[in-house]
Design a protein around this motif. Structure first.
Motif, short mmCIF file in Angstrom:
data_model
loop_
_atom_site.label_atom_id
_atom_site.label_comp_id
_atom_site.label_asym_id
_atom_site.label_seq_id
_atom_site.Cartn_x
_atom_site.Cartn_y
_atom_site.Cartn_z
N ASN A 1 0.82 -1.21 0.00
CA ASN A 1 0.00 0.00 0.00
C ASN A 1 0.86 1.26 0.00
O ASN A 1 0.52 2.26 -0.65
CB ASN A 1 -0.94 0.01 1.21
CG ASN A 1 -2.06 -1.00 1.10
OD1 ASN A 1 -2.37 -1.47 0.01
ND2 ASN A 1 -2.67 -1.35 2.21
N ALA A 2 1.97 1.23 0.74
CA ALA A 2 2.86 2.38 0.80
C ALA A 2 3.47 2.67 -0.57
O ALA A 2 3.58 3.83 -0.99
CB ALA A 2 3.96 2.15 1.83
N ILE A 3 3.86 1.61 -1.29
CA ILE A 3 4.43 1.79 -2.63
C ILE A 3 3.36 2.27 -3.60
O ILE A 3 3.62 3.11 -4.47
CB ILE A 3 5.08 0.47 -3.11
CG1 ILE A 3 6.24 0.09 -2.21
CG2 ILE A 3 5.58 0.62 -4.55
CD1 ILE A 3 6.81 -1.30 -2.48
N THR A 4 2.15 1.75 -3.46
CA THR A 4 1.04 2.20 -4.31
C THR A 4 0.79 3.69 -4.09
O THR A 4 0.56 4.45 -5.04
CB THR A 4 -0.24 1.41 -3.99
OG1 THR A 4 -0.02 0.03 -4.29
CG2 THR A 4 -1.41 1.91 -4.84
N ASP A 5 0.83 4.12 -2.83
CA ASP A 5 0.64 5.54 -2.51
C ASP A 5 1.75 6.39 -3.12
O ASP A 5 1.50 7.51 -3.60
CB ASP A 5 0.61 5.75 -0.99
CG ASP A 5 -0.66 5.20 -0.35
OD1 ASP A 5 -1.64 4.95 -1.08
OD2 ASP A 5 -0.66 5.00 0.88
N GLU A 6 2.97 5.86 -3.10
CA GLU A 6 4.09 6.60 -3.67
C GLU A 6 3.91 6.77 -5.18
O GLU A 6 4.19 7.84 -5.73
CB GLU A 6 5.40 5.88 -3.37
CG GLU A 6 6.64 6.69 -3.72
CD GLU A 6 7.92 6.05 -3.22
OE1 GLU A 6 9.01 6.49 -3.67
OE2 GLU A 6 7.85 5.14 -2.38
N VAL B 1 10.38 3.83 -7.54
CA VAL B 1 9.14 3.14 -7.15
C VAL B 1 9.15 1.71 -7.67
O VAL B 1 8.81 0.77 -6.96
CB VAL B 1 7.91 3.90 -7.68
CG1 VAL B 1 6.63 3.08 -7.45
CG2 VAL B 1 7.77 5.26 -7.01
N VAL B 2 9.56 1.53 -8.92
CA VAL B 2 9.60 0.18 -9.51
C VAL B 2 10.62 -0.69 -8.77
O VAL B 2 10.36 -1.87 -8.50
CB VAL B 2 9.95 0.24 -11.01
CG1 VAL B 2 10.13 -1.17 -11.58
CG2 VAL B 2 8.86 0.98 -11.78
N GLN B 3 11.76 -0.11 -8.43
CA GLN B 3 12.77 -0.89 -7.72
C GLN B 3 12.27 -1.33 -6.34
O GLN B 3 12.55 -2.44 -5.89
CB GLN B 3 14.06 -0.05 -7.59
CG GLN B 3 14.78 0.11 -8.93
CD GLN B 3 15.89 1.15 -8.89
OE1 GLN B 3 15.92 1.99 -7.97
NE2 GLN B 3 16.77 1.14 -9.87
N LYS B 4 11.52 -0.45 -5.67
CA LYS B 4 10.94 -0.83 -4.38
C LYS B 4 9.92 -1.95 -4.56
O LYS B 4 9.85 -2.88 -3.74
CB LYS B 4 10.27 0.38 -3.74
CG LYS B 4 11.24 1.44 -3.23
CD LYS B 4 10.50 2.64 -2.64
CE LYS B 4 11.46 3.70 -2.17
NZ LYS B 4 10.75 4.89 -1.61
N ALA B 5 9.12 -1.87 -5.63
CA ALA B 5 8.13 -2.91 -5.89
C ALA B 5 8.80 -4.24 -6.19
O ALA B 5 8.38 -5.29 -5.68
CB ALA B 5 7.24 -2.50 -7.06
#
Length: 226
Positions: free
Chosen positions: A142-147, A175-179
């Motif tokens: 959810n945090a990454i989606t919010d980002e 963002v992609v790297q975090k995902a």
């Protein structure tokens, strides 16, 4: 980017080969050597996924927009993507689904007190740990989606300078790297919660789902008329 498409094709072929090894492994393991063999296969598959994300990370840094376009994927695969890949919480749905199917198929034996040792025989402790990990993963997801949502909203504030565009693209790559990091960490953590036999069964189900979606999607794309 064509080089990544070539890499992906080769990587996918190698995953098919690993799947055949997983399917041919003795289940349940009858000797300590068999148990070591299963553990070795699990490590090989996880290393294979790690290699995919290592190569993809380099591509993301070079051209993150092409990664979102994913020309190597079918239309169906792309429609299921969450930030240029599969949604991490899909792993838990797969565990629960496979566990339920196997539990139902062995329910008579289980009620008689017989242990099957497969995914249908997850212990209460394993269920608890999987549930806890799922909650943690949902929060990160959810945090990454919010980002990503913040990035999409801020794109309208661009003044059009090259510096600003480069910064925005850099944020998207982050963002992609975090995902991708969450995807790989989730996969490894779930596997670590399982026995070697259960891990093999889970990885087989994951690969078969991936191949099934890809094959159906490619067939649909091939039949589509423009």
């Amino acid at each position: 980017m064509a080089s990544f498409a070539t890499f992906y094709t080769t990587w996918n072929d190698q995953l098919h080969h690993l799947l055949r090894q997983l399917c041919s492994a003795p289940k349940p393991p009858t000797t300590q050597d068999h148990l070591h063999h299963l553990s070795h296969l699990v490590d090989k598959v996880l290393s294979h996924y790690s290699e995919y994300y290592r190569v993809k990370a380099a591509v993301v840094e070079r051209d993150v927009l092409e990664v979102f376009a994913a020309p190597w994927a079918s239309s169906l695969e792309k429609s299921l993507h969450w930030i240029a890949g599969w949604r991490p919480t899909t792993v838990f749905h797969l565990v629960y689904t496979e566990s339920s199917i196997l539990f139902e198929s062995h329910i008579v034996d289980i009620l008689r007190g017989m242990r099957t040792g497969d995914l249908g025989d997850l212990s209460p402790s394993q269920f608890r740990r999987v549930s806890e990990l799922q909650c943690e993963t949902v929060k990160e997801e959810n945090a990454i989606t919010d980002e990503l949502s913040e990035w999409q909203h801020s794109i309208g504030d661009l003044m059009g300078t090259f510096t600003e565009v480069d910064q925005m693209i850099g944020r998207l790559a982050s963002v992609v790297q975090k995902a991708d990091d969450l995807r790989l960490r989730t996969l490894k953590k779930v596997v670590n919660l399982l026995t070697p036999q259960q891990a093999v069964e889970f990885l087989i189900a994951a690969a078969e789902l991936q191949f099934g979606i890809r094959e159906w999607g490619m067939n649909q794309d091939g039949q589509r008329t423009f």
